[in-house]
Write a protein that holds these residues in place. Structure first.
Motif, mmCIF file in Angstrom:
data_model
loop_
_atom_site.group_PDB
_atom_site.id
_atom_site.type_symbol
_atom_site.label_atom_id
_atom_site.label_comp_id
_atom_site.label_asym_id
_atom_site.label_seq_id
_atom_site.Cartn_x
_atom_site.Cartn_y
_atom_site.Cartn_z
ATOM 1 N N ILE A 99 0.885 -1.163 0.000
ATOM 2 C CA ILE A 99 0.000 0.000 0.000
ATOM 3 C C ILE A 99 0.926 1.216 0.000
ATOM 4 N N PRO A 100 0.754 2.144 -0.975
ATOM 5 C CA PRO A 100 1.660 3.291 -1.043
ATOM 6 C C PRO A 100 1.711 4.044 0.286
ATOM 7 N N GLY A 101 2.917 4.358 0.731
ATOM 8 C CA GLY A 101 3.086 5.143 1.954
ATOM 9 C C GLY A 101 3.006 4.334 3.236
ATOM 10 N N PHE A 102 2.675 3.055 3.140
ATOM 11 C CA PHE A 102 2.609 2.208 4.334
ATOM 12 C C PHE A 102 3.961 1.542 4.583
ATOM 13 N N PRO A 103 4.301 1.334 5.855
ATOM 14 C CA PRO A 103 5.653 0.860 6.171
ATOM 15 C C PRO A 103 5.844 -0.651 6.068
ATOM 16 N N PHE A 104 5.156 -1.299 5.137
ATOM 17 C CA PHE A 104 5.386 -2.736 4.980
ATOM 18 C C PHE A 104 5.135 -3.172 3.538
ATOM 19 N N VAL A 105 5.779 -4.266 3.163
ATOM 20 C CA VAL A 105 5.385 -5.033 1.990
ATOM 21 C C VAL A 105 5.189 -6.467 2.469
ATOM 22 N N GLY A 106 4.166 -7.127 1.960
ATOM 23 C CA GLY A 106 3.917 -8.517 2.324
ATOM 24 C C GLY A 106 4.460 -9.401 1.214
ATOM 25 N N THR A 154 1.250 -6.981 14.948
ATOM 26 C CA THR A 154 1.605 -6.487 13.621
ATOM 27 C C THR A 154 1.606 -4.956 13.615
ATOM 28 N N LEU A 155 0.570 -4.359 14.190
ATOM 29 C CA LEU A 155 0.466 -2.899 14.193
ATOM 30 C C LEU A 155 1.636 -2.270 14.946
ATOM 31 N N LYS A 156 2.030 -2.912 16.042
ATOM 32 C CA LYS A 156 3.155 -2.412 16.832
ATOM 33 C C LYS A 156 4.435 -2.426 15.987
ATOM 34 N N LYS A 157 4.615 -3.523 15.233
ATOM 35 C CA LYS A 157 5.802 -3.614 14.383
ATOM 36 C C LYS A 157 5.770 -2.540 13.294
ATOM 37 N N LEU A 158 4.604 -2.365 12.658
ATOM 38 C CA LEU A 158 4.501 -1.388 11.566
ATOM 39 C C LEU A 158 4.855 0.008 12.068
ATOM 40 N N LEU A 159 4.382 0.335 13.265
ATOM 41 C CA LEU A 159 4.667 1.647 13.849
ATOM 42 C C LEU A 159 6.176 1.803 14.072
ATOM 43 N N ARG A 160 6.795 0.736 14.588
ATOM 44 C CA ARG A 160 8.240 0.787 14.840
ATOM 45 C C ARG A 160 9.009 0.964 13.521
ATOM 46 N N TRP A 161 8.595 0.247 12.484
ATOM 47 C CA TRP A 161 9.278 0.349 11.189
ATOM 48 C C TRP A 161 9.139 1.764 10.628
ATOM 49 N N HIS A 164 11.370 4.104 12.487
ATOM 50 C CA HIS A 164 12.773 3.885 12.137
ATOM 51 C C HIS A 164 13.087 4.283 10.697
ATOM 52 N N GLY A 165 12.109 4.887 10.017
ATOM 53 C CA GLY A 165 12.355 5.401 8.670
ATOM 54 C C GLY A 165 12.503 4.327 7.615
ATOM 55 N N LEU A 166 11.832 3.191 7.812
ATOM 56 C CA LEU A 166 12.000 2.075 6.873
ATOM 57 C C LEU A 166 10.878 2.006 5.823
ATOM 58 N N THR A 167 10.025 3.056 5.770
ATOM 59 C CA THR A 167 8.935 3.078 4.787
ATOM 60 C C THR A 167 9.479 3.266 3.367
ATOM 61 N N HIS A 168 10.601 3.994 3.271
ATOM 62 C CA HIS A 168 11.245 4.247 1.985
ATOM 63 C C HIS A 168 12.739 3.965 2.129
ATOM 64 N N PRO A 169 13.420 3.610 1.031
ATOM 65 C CA PRO A 169 12.864 3.404 -0.300
ATOM 66 C C PRO A 169 11.979 2.160 -0.372
ATOM 67 N N ASN A 170 10.975 2.236 -1.235
ATOM 68 C CA ASN A 170 10.067 1.110 -1.480
ATOM 69 C C ASN A 170 10.214 0.744 -2.956
ATOM 70 N N PRO A 171 10.592 -0.501 -3.276
ATOM 71 C CA PRO A 171 10.819 -0.849 -4.683
ATOM 72 C C PRO A 171 9.566 -0.713 -5.554
ATOM 73 N N PHE A 172 8.399 -0.664 -4.929
ATOM 74 C CA PHE A 172 7.152 -0.603 -5.697
ATOM 75 C C PHE A 172 6.543 0.797 -5.790
ATOM 76 N N HIS A 173 6.923 1.677 -4.863
ATOM 77 C CA HIS A 173 6.309 3.016 -4.832
ATOM 78 C C HIS A 173 7.365 4.074 -4.570
ATOM 79 N N LYS A 174 7.381 5.092 -5.433
ATOM 80 C CA LYS A 174 8.249 6.236 -5.153
ATOM 81 C C LYS A 174 7.652 7.027 -4.005
ATOM 82 N N LYS A 175 8.461 7.894 -3.411
ATOM 83 C CA LYS A 175 8.004 8.664 -2.260
ATOM 84 C C LYS A 175 6.766 9.495 -2.586
#
Ligand SMILES: [Zn+2]
Ligand SMILES: [Zn+2]
Length: 188
Positions: A99-106, A154-161, A164-175
């Motif tokens: 999901i663009p802007g979300f801090p995870f890829v599944g 899961t939500l706790k992990k996503l918040l931590r990621w 920690h600034g791990l939302t980008h770079p995302n190979p599927f979505h530019k900033k």
């Protein structure tokens, strides 16, 4: 530095996952009807378990790199608001959901070359979600952790990621939100 190697079934698309641990990954089996519909759309019911479960390892986007074959990476969304579901056009291998802007890829466990190495670095599959949509029995080992506990974790992990600034770079979505490939929307 640990690196896990990912390939599509015909090996045209190669990707890598760097330095994940059980804190920077979240392994689940998803029985939701959208994941099942995606596998059916690709003609790949074989990637699910016999009850319609999809094995996913959710990781921060910054941990995933597409190495070769990006031109084969295509995308569908089941509806205009649906997740971006990435697959390879060369051999119809499901790759990942985002999901663009979300801090995870599944990432689909199917594409990890070495499942033992995946378990060694990311830890075991934690449990199952959307089990009410399963089309068959769910293994007892998947039921141990309550779905709500799993979602809260899961939500706790996503918040931590995210923190920690791990939302980008995302190979599927530019900033700015631009996607690697224009998704085909399957239902309007
Ligand atoms: Zn392929
Ligand atoms: Zn799902």
């Amino acid at each position: 530095m640990s690196e896990l190697h990912l390939t599509c079934d015909c090996r045209s698309v190669v990707a890598a996952v760097q330095n994940i641990s059980s804190r920077t990954s979240n392994r689940v089996v998803c029985y939701c009807s959208d994941c099942q519909a995606f596998a059916r759309h690709l003609g790949r019911v074989d990637v699910m378990d016999e009850s319609g479960g999809t094995f996913l390892t959710q990781i921060p986007p910054a941990k995933l790199t597409l190495v070769t074959g990006q031109e084969h990476v295509h995308c569908v969304r089941l509806s205009p608001k649906g997740m971006y579901r990435w697959f390879t056009a060369c051999c119809h291998t499901p790759l990942a959901n985002s999901i663009p802007g979300f801090p995870f890829v599944g990432v689909f466990d199917h594409v990890f070359n070495d499942k033992q190495a995946l378990s060694n670095t990311a830890g075991p599959v934690l449990g199952a979600v959307h089990t009410r949509r399963a089309v068959g029995p769910i293994p007892e080992s998947m039921k141990e952790r309550h779905e709500l506990t799993l979602i809260a974790g899961t939500l706790k992990k996503l918040l931590r990621w995210k923190l920690h600034g791990l939302t980008h770079p995302n190979p599927f979505h530019k900033k700015g939100g631009q996607a690697l490939a224009l998704p085909e929307i399957l239902s309007q």
